[in-house]
Motif scaffolding. Structure first.
Motif, PDB file in Angstrom:
ATOM      1  N   PRO A 190       0.817  -1.214   0.000  1.00  6.01           N
ATOM      2  CA  PRO A 190       0.000   0.000   0.000  1.00  6.01           C
ATOM      3  C   PRO A 190       0.853   1.268   0.000  1.00  6.01           C
ATOM      4  O   PRO A 190       1.996   1.273   0.467  1.00  6.01           O
ATOM      5  CB  PRO A 190      -0.808  -0.120   1.299  1.00  6.01           C
ATOM      6  CG  PRO A 190      -0.765  -1.562   1.664  1.00  6.01           C
ATOM      7  CD  PRO A 190       0.538  -2.082   1.152  1.00  6.01           C
ATOM      8  N   ALA A 191       0.255   2.335  -0.506  1.00  7.10           N
ATOM      9  CA  ALA A 191       0.973   3.608  -0.599  1.00  7.10           C
ATOM     10  C   ALA A 191       1.456   4.077   0.763  1.00  7.10           C
ATOM     11  O   ALA A 191       2.530   4.683   0.875  1.00  7.10           O
ATOM     12  CB  ALA A 191       0.073   4.659  -1.246  1.00  7.10           C
ATOM     13  N   GLU A 192       0.685   3.794   1.802  1.00 11.72           N
ATOM     14  CA  GLU A 192       1.097   4.251   3.134  1.00 11.72           C
ATOM     15  C   GLU A 192       2.371   3.551   3.602  1.00 11.72           C
ATOM     16  O   GLU A 192       3.161   4.125   4.347  1.00 11.72           O
ATOM     17  CB  GLU A 192      -0.028   4.056   4.156  1.00 11.72           C
ATOM     18  CG  GLU A 192      -0.618   2.673   4.224  1.00 11.72           C
ATOM     19  CD  GLU A 192      -1.839   2.508   3.332  1.00 11.72           C
ATOM     20  OE1 GLU A 192      -2.685   1.662   3.681  1.00 11.72           O
ATOM     21  OE2 GLU A 192      -1.938   3.219   2.319  1.00 11.72           O
ATOM     22  N   ALA A 193       2.570   2.299   3.174  1.00 10.60           N
ATOM     23  CA  ALA A 193       3.797   1.594   3.530  1.00 10.60           C
ATOM     24  C   ALA A 193       4.994   2.227   2.827  1.00 10.60           C
ATOM     25  O   ALA A 193       6.063   2.398   3.430  1.00 10.60           O
ATOM     26  CB  ALA A 193       3.683   0.120   3.168  1.00 10.60           C
ATOM     27  N   LEU A 194       4.834   2.577   1.540  1.00 10.51           N
ATOM     28  CA  LEU A 194       5.913   3.243   0.821  1.00 10.51           C
ATOM     29  C   LEU A 194       6.233   4.589   1.461  1.00 10.51           C
ATOM     30  O   LEU A 194       7.397   4.978   1.580  1.00 10.51           O
ATOM     31  CB  LEU A 194       5.539   3.434  -0.657  1.00 10.51           C
ATOM     32  CG  LEU A 194       5.322   2.150  -1.469  1.00 10.51           C
ATOM     33  CD1 LEU A 194       4.960   2.500  -2.910  1.00 10.51           C
ATOM     34  CD2 LEU A 194       6.553   1.261  -1.435  1.00 10.51           C
ATOM     35  N   ALA A 195       5.193   5.303   1.886  1.00  6.51           N
ATOM     36  CA  ALA A 195       5.407   6.597   2.539  1.00  6.51           C
ATOM     37  C   ALA A 195       6.174   6.419   3.846  1.00  6.51           C
ATOM     38  O   ALA A 195       7.056   7.218   4.178  1.00  6.51           O
ATOM     39  CB  ALA A 195       4.060   7.279   2.789  1.00  6.51           C
ATOM     40  N   GLU A 196       5.851   5.362   4.578  1.00  3.50           N
ATOM     41  CA  GLU A 196       6.558   5.097   5.832  1.00  3.50           C
ATOM     42  C   GLU A 196       8.034   4.810   5.582  1.00  3.50           C
ATOM     43  O   GLU A 196       8.897   5.146   6.410  1.00  3.50           O
ATOM     44  CB  GLU A 196       5.903   3.915   6.543  1.00  3.50           C
ATOM     45  CG  GLU A 196       6.468   3.630   7.923  1.00  3.50           C
ATOM     46  CD  GLU A 196       5.701   2.544   8.647  1.00  3.50           C
ATOM     47  OE1 GLU A 196       6.249   2.010   9.640  1.00  3.50           O
ATOM     48  OE2 GLU A 196       4.571   2.213   8.231  1.00  3.50           O
ATOM     49  N   LEU A 211      20.911  -1.984   0.057  1.00  2.00           N
ATOM     50  CA  LEU A 211      21.953  -0.978   0.284  1.00  2.00           C
ATOM     51  C   LEU A 211      22.042  -0.552   1.740  1.00  2.00           C
ATOM     52  O   LEU A 211      23.039   0.056   2.147  1.00  2.00           O
ATOM     53  CB  LEU A 211      21.709   0.235  -0.605  1.00  2.00           C
ATOM     54  CG  LEU A 211      21.961   0.004  -2.100  1.00  2.00           C
ATOM     55  CD1 LEU A 211      21.414   1.167  -2.919  1.00  2.00           C
ATOM     56  CD2 LEU A 211      23.451  -0.189  -2.371  1.00  2.00           C
ATOM     57  N   SER A 212      21.027  -0.861   2.525  1.00  2.00           N
ATOM     58  CA  SER A 212      21.075  -0.521   3.945  1.00  2.00           C
ATOM     59  C   SER A 212      22.005  -1.440   4.714  1.00  2.00           C
ATOM     60  O   SER A 212      22.309  -1.185   5.889  1.00  2.00           O
ATOM     61  CB  SER A 212      19.665  -0.564   4.546  1.00  2.00           C
ATOM     62  OG  SER A 212      18.856   0.453   3.965  1.00  2.00           O
ATOM     63  N   ASP A 213      22.475  -2.517   4.066  1.00  6.78           N
ATOM     64  CA  ASP A 213      23.544  -3.332   4.626  1.00  6.78           C
ATOM     65  C   ASP A 213      24.864  -2.677   4.212  1.00  6.78           C
ATOM     66  O   ASP A 213      25.191  -2.637   3.020  1.00  6.78           O
ATOM     67  CB  ASP A 213      23.473  -4.756   4.067  1.00  6.78           C
ATOM     68  CG  ASP A 213      24.444  -5.704   4.753  1.00  6.78           C
ATOM     69  OD1 ASP A 213      25.576  -5.268   5.077  1.00  6.78           O
ATOM     70  OD2 ASP A 213      24.087  -6.875   4.953  1.00  6.78           O
ATOM     71  N   PRO A 214      25.639  -2.157   5.145  1.00  4.35           N
ATOM     72  CA  PRO A 214      26.852  -1.412   4.783  1.00  4.35           C
ATOM     73  C   PRO A 214      27.925  -2.258   4.114  1.00  4.35           C
ATOM     74  O   PRO A 214      28.880  -1.711   3.557  1.00  4.35           O
ATOM     75  CB  PRO A 214      27.348  -0.867   6.132  1.00  4.35           C
ATOM     76  CG  PRO A 214      26.763  -1.781   7.157  1.00  4.35           C
ATOM     77  CD  PRO A 214      25.435  -2.202   6.607  1.00  4.35           C
ATOM     78  N   ARG A 215      27.765  -3.570   4.117  1.00  5.13           N
ATOM     79  CA  ARG A 215      28.730  -4.438   3.446  1.00  5.13           C
ATOM     80  C   ARG A 215      28.506  -4.470   1.938  1.00  5.13           C
ATOM     81  O   ARG A 215      29.357  -4.965   1.199  1.00  5.13           O
ATOM     82  CB  ARG A 215      28.651  -5.855   4.024  1.00  5.13           C
ATOM     83  CG  ARG A 215      28.996  -5.922   5.504  1.00  5.13           C
ATOM     84  CD  ARG A 215      28.672  -7.280   6.103  1.00  5.13           C
ATOM     85  NE  ARG A 215      27.236  -7.567   6.089  1.00  5.13           N
ATOM     86  CZ  ARG A 215      26.668  -8.604   6.685  1.00  5.13           C
ATOM     87  NH1 ARG A 215      27.432  -9.473   7.346  1.00  5.13           N
ATOM     88  NH2 ARG A 215      25.360  -8.793   6.626  1.00  5.13           N
ATOM     89  N   GLU A 244      13.878  -1.727  11.732  1.00  5.22           N
ATOM     90  CA  GLU A 244      12.422  -1.821  11.655  1.00  5.22           C
ATOM     91  C   GLU A 244      11.937  -1.628  10.217  1.00  5.22           C
ATOM     92  O   GLU A 244      11.026  -2.331   9.754  1.00  5.22           O
ATOM     93  CB  GLU A 244      11.790  -0.773  12.572  1.00  5.22           C
ATOM     94  CG  GLU A 244      10.273  -0.844  12.614  1.00  5.22           C
ATOM     95  CD  GLU A 244       9.678   0.139  13.602  1.00  5.22           C
ATOM     96  OE1 GLU A 244       8.453   0.357  13.544  1.00  5.22           O
ATOM     97  OE2 GLU A 244      10.433   0.689  14.430  1.00  5.22           O
ATOM     98  N   GLN A 245      12.518  -0.691   9.510  1.00  5.51           N
ATOM     99  CA  GLN A 245      12.127  -0.472   8.121  1.00  5.51           C
ATOM    100  C   GLN A 245      12.494  -1.667   7.243  1.00  5.51           C
ATOM    101  O   GLN A 245      11.744  -2.034   6.334  1.00  5.51           O
ATOM    102  CB  GLN A 245      12.788   0.802   7.589  1.00  5.51           C
ATOM    103  CG  GLN A 245      12.207   2.083   8.174  1.00  5.51           C
ATOM    104  CD  GLN A 245      13.003   3.303   7.762  1.00  5.51           C
ATOM    105  OE1 GLN A 245      14.229   3.333   7.902  1.00  5.51           O
ATOM    106  NE2 GLN A 245      12.308   4.314   7.250  1.00  5.51           N
TER     107      GLN A 245
END
Length: 254
Positions: A190-196, A211-215, A244-245
């Motif tokens: 849902p759009a609200e999940a993308l907004a979050e 990309l949130s994994d710094p390795r 959490e994200q």
């Protein structure tokens, strides 16, 4: 776009995209370069993709890096592939041994090309979790600069051994299949999940998840759509996802 060891963190893959279609390749490559992508990945395995990519990059070659592969059973065949690559691209910044194919035979002559300055970095790849032990063995030789492997919310086997090992050895990581070869983007949350998550598209969320994994140094989503190439590039801008994200993305990944 954020830069890590291989440059801007979003590049472009060419598996199952434009093949020998030079016109499509040109439009996608132009969009990607204009959006900040600087690493373009290909392979002799991908039909006519290398030739098309070379033609599409001809006017932008000094702005980008080519990451392609040797996919050959014999050294003679591998050298022939490399000669064609230098004809199409002029030079190869990242040369990878595709799917570990005859890697012990190819590595000495490729190291010679690296020592001569013809290649900047040597890499090795595999897509199958069942071969990750062999991939780890290759990395432990400390003769490779780069490893390419799959990583997405449904393919996380590399987190057990390969990502820690690459970090320990200082080996840069290219992520293939960050969108699950398209399987993960057939449905969007849902759009609200993308907004979050602070993103505009579901593919952006998946790319930022990796990309949130710094390795991870680089993701190479493949597309034949210039608009998608531009949108994917936008995933290379921080902030990155917290734990959490990342769990939220995993929950919506089919």
């Amino acid at each position: 776009m954020e830069e890590r060891r291989l440059g801007p963190v979003v590049g472009l893959g060419t598996w199952n995209t434009f093949g020998g279609d030079t016109e499509t390749a040109h439009s996608v490559v132009e969009a990607a370069v204009d959006a900040g992508c600087r690493v373009f990945d290909s392979s002799p395995m991908y039909g006519g993709a290398e030739r098309s990519l070379g033609a599409a990059l001809s006017s932008r070659r000094d702005e980008v890096n080519v990451a392609t592969k040797i996919w050959a059973e014999s050294v003679d065949e591998g050298r022939e592939q490399y000669i064609r690559q230098t004809q199409w691209f002029g030079r190869v910044e990242i040369e990878q041994i595709h799917n570990l194919r005859a890697w012990e035979e190819h590595l000495p002559w490729l190291e010679g090309e690296r020592e001569a300055g013809s290649i900047e970095r040597l890499g090795v790849t595999h897509y199958a979790a069942g071969r990750f032990g062999d991939l780890a063995e290759a990395l432990r030789t400390r003769r490779f600069d780069v490893v390419q492997l799959p990583l997405n919310p449904q393919e996380r086997d590399c987190e057990r051994e390969l990502l820690p090992l690459a970090a320990e050895l200082g080996i840069a990581v290219i992520v293939m299949r960050p969108l699950g070869e398209g399987a993960l983007v057939r449905r969007s949350p849902p759009a609200e999940a993308l907004a979050e998550l602070g993103v505009e598209t579901w593919p952006q969320a998946l790319l930022k998840w990796a990309l949130s994994d710094p390795r991870v140094d680089l993701v190479i989503p493949a597309t034949r759509n210039p608009q998608h190439a531009r949108a994917n590039a936008a995933a290379g801008e921080p902030p990155w996802f917290d734990a959490e994200q990342r769990r939220l993305v995993e929950r919506f990944a089919p």
